[in-house]
Design a protein around this motif. Structure first.
Motif, PDB file in Angstrom:
ATOM      1  N   GLU A 175      18.375 -11.211 -18.692  1.00 42.71           N
ATOM      2  CA  GLU A 175      19.277 -11.871 -17.760  1.00 42.71           C
ATOM      3  C   GLU A 175      20.001 -13.001 -18.476  1.00 42.71           C
ATOM      4  O   GLU A 175      19.458 -13.618 -19.399  1.00 42.71           O
ATOM      5  N   LYS A 182       9.443 -11.840 -17.368  1.00 45.95           N
ATOM      6  CA  LYS A 182      10.140 -12.154 -18.607  1.00 45.95           C
ATOM      7  C   LYS A 182       9.212 -13.011 -19.464  1.00 45.95           C
ATOM      8  O   LYS A 182       8.250 -13.585 -18.959  1.00 45.95           O
ATOM      9  N   SER A 236      22.967 -19.525  -6.236  1.00 51.94           N
ATOM     10  CA  SER A 236      21.637 -19.481  -6.838  1.00 51.94           C
ATOM     11  C   SER A 236      20.579 -19.283  -5.767  1.00 51.94           C
ATOM     12  O   SER A 236      20.696 -19.809  -4.664  1.00 51.94           O
ATOM     13  N   GLY A 237      19.531 -18.530  -6.127  1.00 48.96           N
ATOM     14  CA  GLY A 237      18.409 -18.345  -5.201  1.00 48.96           C
ATOM     15  C   GLY A 237      17.227 -19.223  -5.560  1.00 48.96           C
ATOM     16  O   GLY A 237      16.164 -19.089  -4.990  1.00 48.96           O
ATOM     17  N   THR A 238      17.404 -20.133  -6.535  1.00 57.35           N
ATOM     18  CA  THR A 238      16.240 -20.884  -7.006  1.00 57.35           C
ATOM     19  C   THR A 238      16.343 -22.396  -6.822  1.00 57.35           C
ATOM     20  O   THR A 238      15.415 -23.099  -7.191  1.00 57.35           O
ATOM     21  N   ARG A 290      27.220 -20.634  -8.883  1.00 54.47           N
ATOM     22  CA  ARG A 290      27.348 -20.225 -10.285  1.00 54.47           C
ATOM     23  C   ARG A 290      28.627 -19.407 -10.447  1.00 54.47           C
ATOM     24  O   ARG A 290      28.907 -18.524  -9.634  1.00 54.47           O
TER      25      ARG A 290
HETATM   26  C1  G6P Z   1      14.478 -17.176 -12.017  1.00 50.17           C
HETATM   27  C2  G6P Z   1      14.232 -15.707 -11.890  1.00 50.17           C
HETATM   28  C3  G6P Z   1      15.281 -14.944 -12.651  1.00 50.17           C
HETATM   29  C4  G6P Z   1      16.663 -15.358 -12.210  1.00 50.17           C
HETATM   30  C5  G6P Z   1      16.800 -16.836 -12.327  1.00 50.17           C
HETATM   31  C6  G6P Z   1      18.146 -17.365 -11.861  1.00 50.17           C
HETATM   32  O1  G6P Z   1      14.287 -17.586 -13.338  1.00 50.17           O
HETATM   33  O2  G6P Z   1      12.955 -15.376 -12.389  1.00 50.17           O
HETATM   34  O3  G6P Z   1      15.077 -13.581 -12.489  1.00 50.17           O
HETATM   35  O4  G6P Z   1      17.629 -14.763 -12.996  1.00 50.17           O
HETATM   36  O5  G6P Z   1      15.769 -17.472 -11.622  1.00 50.17           O
HETATM   37  O6  G6P Z   1      18.207 -17.382 -10.524  1.00 50.17           O
HETATM   38  P1  G6P Z   1      19.376 -18.119  -9.746  1.00 50.17           P
HETATM   39  O7  G6P Z   1      19.306 -17.459  -8.418  1.00 50.17           O
HETATM   40  O8  G6P Z   1      19.075 -19.581  -9.742  1.00 50.17           O
HETATM   41  O9  G6P Z   1      20.652 -17.826 -10.501  1.00 50.17           O
END
Ligand code: G6P
Ligand code: ZN
Length: 585
Positions: free
Chosen positions: A392, A405, A530-532, A540
């Motif tokens: 990724e 990963k 972003s999902g994090t 992004r």
């Molecule tokens: C984490 C996940 C990845 C993903 C990354 C970015 O590291 O394990 O699989 O690519 O977050 O996520 P985002 O939703 O913040 O772009």
């Protein structure tokens, strides 16, 4: 009186929905009474008491603040729910890839990983918890949906009263007299993982490379859990001096830093490698710069690879590793690589490698779990796609050696490639830059950059995305003319959509995975939320431009026009008030 199982009344918390990588919130949220207990009970109930009764789970984390408290809570709830045994990393430390490896080699039922990955840690920052299943990978959507449902209706959890904290400093087995017997085994955090790396790679070939007097290696653990693994592998196994391993002592707050290996946050390493945060050369004397540098994030699943004054984009890293997979025994001994996969926003550099080698290439939504199904396709009665390399743009690279990963693995891949290119110790060193430039001259170059706008107010981010949805609709109904791009000559959008993924292995469909705008020459820009993140929204913007021959320009120059078009097109600056991105990678 010995320890006793008790049922504690509780009430549901809002928002315990596991995201891309588990539940990630401010530490203060996790510190609320019953918060952790509710989530852990909801998870165990979702997996099923019958599945877990008498079985073994693995628990460990990246060493951030509050992990120690969470681990003891997990142990008590596991004991009360009839789990037979929990294997914990010493001092509670296990990297995400090490948990995945441990679950697989022990044949455990699953495991809890305590990390908020690359998010800062400490009382004012983030904590996280995620459940991985028996294949060593993140819980699939079916399980996380059940967990979330349970968190909404939970009214009690089971725990053990009178159970002393288990000593996590000393390796060994502790037995707790409760139900049918419950044991905790504290294991060395690195041994199992090092054994796996020894099987995957030819460590002696890497050791020869590292012992060359003209090859200097440096590593930055960013105060996360990568440190103990780096010391064990790079120092003890491969002979790198400890002085070359920086920030390799895990810290509860990551030394006050942001444990994310990119050009902005890994600034110490980036400067040591002779670069600035934009990836340009800093002007430091090349003689004083190491030949290879790498870093990991908090839980050691991400990686950044640098050569002397040279940044390797994660997308290029994936392509180079895939193109050179035969340098690595794990792939070579299996008859060579069978397929390659990347997340949608990752550049198409790996696609070109797949095309040349006639491997199937898979493009999946962001999130590591999507790769897991491809890796297990053989077991699911479909064509076996392994060995498989996947990656990724977000600094994640890996393969089917585990189901996460793997930051240290990626570094060992690069060292294997370098070792293979430098077999003659008397010949001048073939550098990281040489290898990447050779790759570009064979395949062409996918210029690539990502702009992050962090912590944008959610309603403003929604406006940007609604605008993009409307543009896609207009394009579909009326064609490119409806997009009003007359003031961007040379940039005509040839197609656009919201990315949707059909998983051929399990038949699931994932929709709304990012807004894609493609141009006739293969260039594109992509927007995603972003999902994090843990507060507000992070927008992004991914920009990519392919050049077959013109491969030597600075990235910023090659992408300038496309960035401007993307920003104008989305109206991002006006809608969010953000003139500049927070981070460019
Ligand atoms: C984490 C996940 C990845 C993903 C990354 C970015 O590291 O394990 O699989 O690519 O977050 O996520 P985002 O939703 O913040 O772009
Ligand atoms: Zn991570």
């Amino acid at each position: 009186m010995g320890p006793a199982v008790v049922t504690v009344e509780t009430s549901a918390f809002d928002g315990q929905k596991p995201g891309t990588s588990g539940l990630r919130k401010k530490t203060t949220v996790f510190q609320q009474e019953h918060y952790v207990e509710n989530f852990v009970q909801a998870t165990l109930s979702a997996v099923g008491e019958d599945v877990l009764r008498g079985k073994e789970l693995v628990v460990g984390g990246d060493g951030r603040f509050y992990n120690d408290v969470m681990i003891q809570k997990i142990l008590r709830i596991c004991a009360a729910n009839g789990v037979g045994k929990v294997v914990v990393g010493q001092h509670g430390l296990l990297s995400t890839p090490a948990v995945s490896a441990l679950i697989r080699s022990l044949g455990s039922a699953g495991g809890f990983i305590l990390t908020a990955s690359h998010n800062p840690g400490g009382a004012d920052n983030d904590c996280g918890i995620k459940y991985n299943v028996s294949n060593g990978g993140p819980a699939p959507e079916g399980v996380t949906a059940k967990i979330f449902d349970n968190t909404k209706t939970i009214s009690s959890y089971k725990t053990v009263e009178g159970m002393a904290d288990v000593d996590l400093a000393t390796c060994g087995v502790t037995a707790v007299e409760v139900l049918d017997g419950f044991t905790v085994e504290v294991v060395d955090s690195t041994t199992n993982y090092v054994e796996l790396m020894d099987k995957v790679f030819d460590l002696s070939a890497i050791k020869s490379l590292l012992s060359r007097p003209d090859f200097e290696f440096t590593y930055d653990g960013m105060h996360g859990v990568a440190g103990p693994y780096a010391r064990r592998i790079f120092h003890e196994e491969l002979g790198v001096p400890l002085a070359s391993l920086h920030n390799c002592e895990p810290s509860e707050t990551f030394g006050g830093g942001h444990p994310d290996p990119n050009l902005t946050y890994a600034s110490e390493l980036v400067a040591r490698m002779g670069l600035t945060s934009s990836g340009a050369k800093s002007g430091a004397s090349p003689d004083a710069i190491p030949d290879f540098g790498a870093a990991a994030d908090g839980d050691a699943d991400r990686n950044m690879v640098l050569g002397k004054e040279f940044f390797v984009t994660p997308s290029d890293s994936l392509a180079v590793i895939a193109a050179n997979a035969n340098c690595i025994p794990f792939f070579r001994d299996a008859g060579g690589l069978k397929s390659v996969a990347r997340s949608m926003p990752t550049s198409a550099a790996a696609d070109l490698v797949a095309e040349r080698n006639s491997f199937p290439m898979f493009q999946v939504p962001t999130g590591w779990k999507f790769f897991g199904n491809l890796m297990d396709s053989g077991e699911l009665g479909k064509e076996d796609l392994t060995p498989l390399i996947c990656g990724e743009e977000s600094f994640g690279t890996g393969s089917n050696h585990i189901r996460e990963k793997d930051g240290i693995w990626a570094v060992l891949c690069w060292l294997s490639i370098l070792a293979a290119r430098n077999e003659d110790p008397a010949a001048p060193l073939v550098s990281v830059e040489d290898i990447v430039k050779d790759h570009w001259s064979t395949f062409g170059r996918n210029y690539y950059s990502r702009y992050d706008y962090e912590n944008v107010e959610s309603d403003k981010a929604a406006k940007v995305m609604d605008g993009l949805t409307a543009k896609i609709k207009a394009f579909k109904e009326q064609g490119a003319a409806a997009l009003g791009m007359d003031d961007a000559p040379g940039f005509e959008i040839s197609d656009c959509d919201e990315f949707e993924y059909f998983d051929k292995v399990d038949g699931s469909v994932s929709s709304h995975q990012g807004w894609r705008f493609m141009f006739a020459d293969g260039s594109r820009f992509v927007f995603r939320l972003s999902g994090t993140g843990s507060v507000g929204a992070t927008i992004r913007l991914y920009i990519e431009k392919y050049e077959k021959d013109d491969i030597d320009k600075p990235t910023a120059v090659a992408l300038e026009g496309l960035v401007k078009v993307a920003l104008d097109f989305s109206d991002l600056v006006a809608l969010t008030g953000r003139k500049e991105p927070t981070v460019i990678t």
